[in-house]
Design an enzyme around this catalytic site. Structure first.
Site, PDB file in Angstrom:
ATOM      1  N   ASP A 145    -102.118   4.216 -30.016  1.00  0.00           N
ATOM      2  CA  ASP A 145    -102.319   5.588 -30.513  1.00  0.00           C
ATOM      3  C   ASP A 145    -103.681   5.733 -31.190  1.00  0.00           C
ATOM      4  O   ASP A 145    -104.153   6.855 -31.404  1.00  0.00           O
ATOM      5  CB  ASP A 145    -101.238   5.927 -31.565  1.00  0.00           C
TER       6      ASP A 145
ATOM      7  N   LYS B 176     -93.691  10.272 -22.041  1.00  0.00           N
ATOM      8  CA  LYS B 176     -94.440   9.008 -22.106  1.00  0.00           C
ATOM      9  C   LYS B 176     -93.762   7.942 -21.245  1.00  0.00           C
ATOM     10  O   LYS B 176     -94.415   7.206 -20.514  1.00  0.00           O
ATOM     11  CB  LYS B 176     -94.566   8.545 -23.568  1.00  0.00           C
TER      12      LYS B 176
ATOM     13  N   GLN C  77     -93.444   7.258 -32.622  1.00  0.00           N
ATOM     14  CA  GLN C  77     -93.569   8.708 -32.478  1.00  0.00           C
ATOM     15  C   GLN C  77     -93.548   9.383 -33.852  1.00  0.00           C
ATOM     16  O   GLN C  77     -92.683   9.102 -34.675  1.00  0.00           O
ATOM     17  CB  GLN C  77     -92.431   9.237 -31.581  1.00  0.00           C
TER      18      GLN C  77
HETATM   19  N1  GUN Z   1     -96.580  13.188 -32.365  1.00  0.00           N
HETATM   20  C1  GUN Z   1     -97.310  14.193 -31.816  1.00  0.00           C
HETATM   21  N2  GUN Z   1     -98.362  13.692 -31.133  1.00  0.00           N
HETATM   22  C2  GUN Z   1     -98.297  12.348 -31.249  1.00  0.00           C
HETATM   23  C3  GUN Z   1     -99.086  11.286 -30.739  1.00  0.00           C
HETATM   24  O1  GUN Z   1    -100.097  11.462 -30.061  1.00  0.00           O
HETATM   25  N3  GUN Z   1     -98.670  10.033 -31.073  1.00  0.00           N
HETATM   26  C4  GUN Z   1     -97.581   9.814 -31.844  1.00  0.00           C
HETATM   27  N4  GUN Z   1     -97.266   8.545 -32.129  1.00  0.00           N
HETATM   28  N5  GUN Z   1     -96.823  10.767 -32.324  1.00  0.00           N
HETATM   29  C5  GUN Z   1     -97.177  12.029 -32.015  1.00  0.00           C
END
Ligand code: GUN
Length: 280
Positions: free
Chosen positions: A119, A52, A96
């Protein structure tokens, strides 16, 4: 052979489009900034968070990384989120997941300002999607809609079957396909006659979390198959929820693993960040 839906190429195109948009915003004096919070050091989460940050750097989005220890308390995390909610220069906040067991994930998600919920996990964002109002949409299902549209696959009027009902993928996927005028069925582990249900699909989205579970017995001839799963098999090779070699010959289009849905999640996160910056 089927059309192979190239998520790597489509996500690269989206990221290049966003890079231009960020340059345009920058020329108007608008900066885009994403805050990424990771609690603990789960190796998979570290890889995702690293990717990211890399995508932000490529597009020209500032990223603030908060790497907190495993022992971080609920209160400490809530305090950080409140600070980031109040920080005008921060447009997006991403926590996350999964969080350590002692932390109440739902309360953390609810604490994020919906205007910064890139998200799309906040109940307000999910509710807005449900009733067709503007708001951030969960990145993986939003990415799947982009894969379909950019591959010229019509959704309106099609039988769409989503296998899986998670809050992050299955449920928002069903709502998005409905928004595109698909006829949508959501199947799950308690569905009777799963094979027959799946076989109705013109567009089959699979998010079951079981390696290679979906064989050609689940797939109608000529269907479009979207595989959300990602696993490592016995020989450490990546595979999806769909048995690709078995299914590919009977479908009209299919996403590979890796290089299908996976890269789209980050591209759509970047899209949401740019949108968060643009509406400020
Ligand atoms: N953990 C696995 N996929 C995601 C996601 O798309 N966003 C977040 N915040 N955590 C994750």
């Amino acid at each position: 052979m089927p059309q192979i839906i190239d998520g790597k190429a489509i996500s690269a195109t989206i990221k290049d489009e966003l890079k231009i948009k960020v340059e345009e915003l920058s020329a108007k004096g608008i900066k885009v900034c994403l805050a990424v919070i990771q609690v603990g050091n789960d190796p998979a989460s570290s890889v995702y968070v690293g990717n990211k940050k890399k995508a932000c750097a490529y597009i020209g989005i500032d990223s603030l990384a908060y790497e907190l220890p495993e022992e971080t308390t609920q209160e400490e995390l809530l305090k950080l989120i409140k600070e980031l909610n109040d920080k005008e220069e921060v447009n997006g906040i991403l926590v996350q997941l999964p969080l350590p067991k002692h932390i109440d994930e739902d309360e953390i998600i609810r604490a994020i300002d919906p205007k910064k919920d890139v998200d799309g996990f906040h109940p307000q964002s999910v509710g807005a999607l449900c009733i067709g109002q503007p708001g951030f949409v969960s990145c993986t299902p939003a990415g799947i809609i982009q894969l379909l549209k950019r591959s010229d696959i019509e959704i309106a009027g099609k039988e769409c079957v989503v296998i899986g009902r998670s809050n992050i993928v299955g449920k928002p996927m069903a709502l998005l396909l409905l928004r595109e005028n698909g006829t949508v069925t959501v199947a799950h582990s308690k569905t009777k006659n799963l094979k027959e249900t799946a076989k109705r699909a013109d567009i089959l989205v699979v998010a079951v979390g079981k390696p290679k579970m979906i064989t050609r017995e689940y797939v109608k001839e000529g269907a479009v198959v979207i595989d959300v799963g990602i696993h490592r098999n016995e020989s450490n090779k990546l595979c999806g929820d769909v048995d690709y070699d078995d299914v590919a010959p009977v479908c009209s289009a299919i996403t590979p693993v890796p290089g299908g849905v996976g890269p789209m999640t980050i591209a759509m996160l970047m899209h949401n960040c740019v949108e968060a910056g643009d509406i400020r």
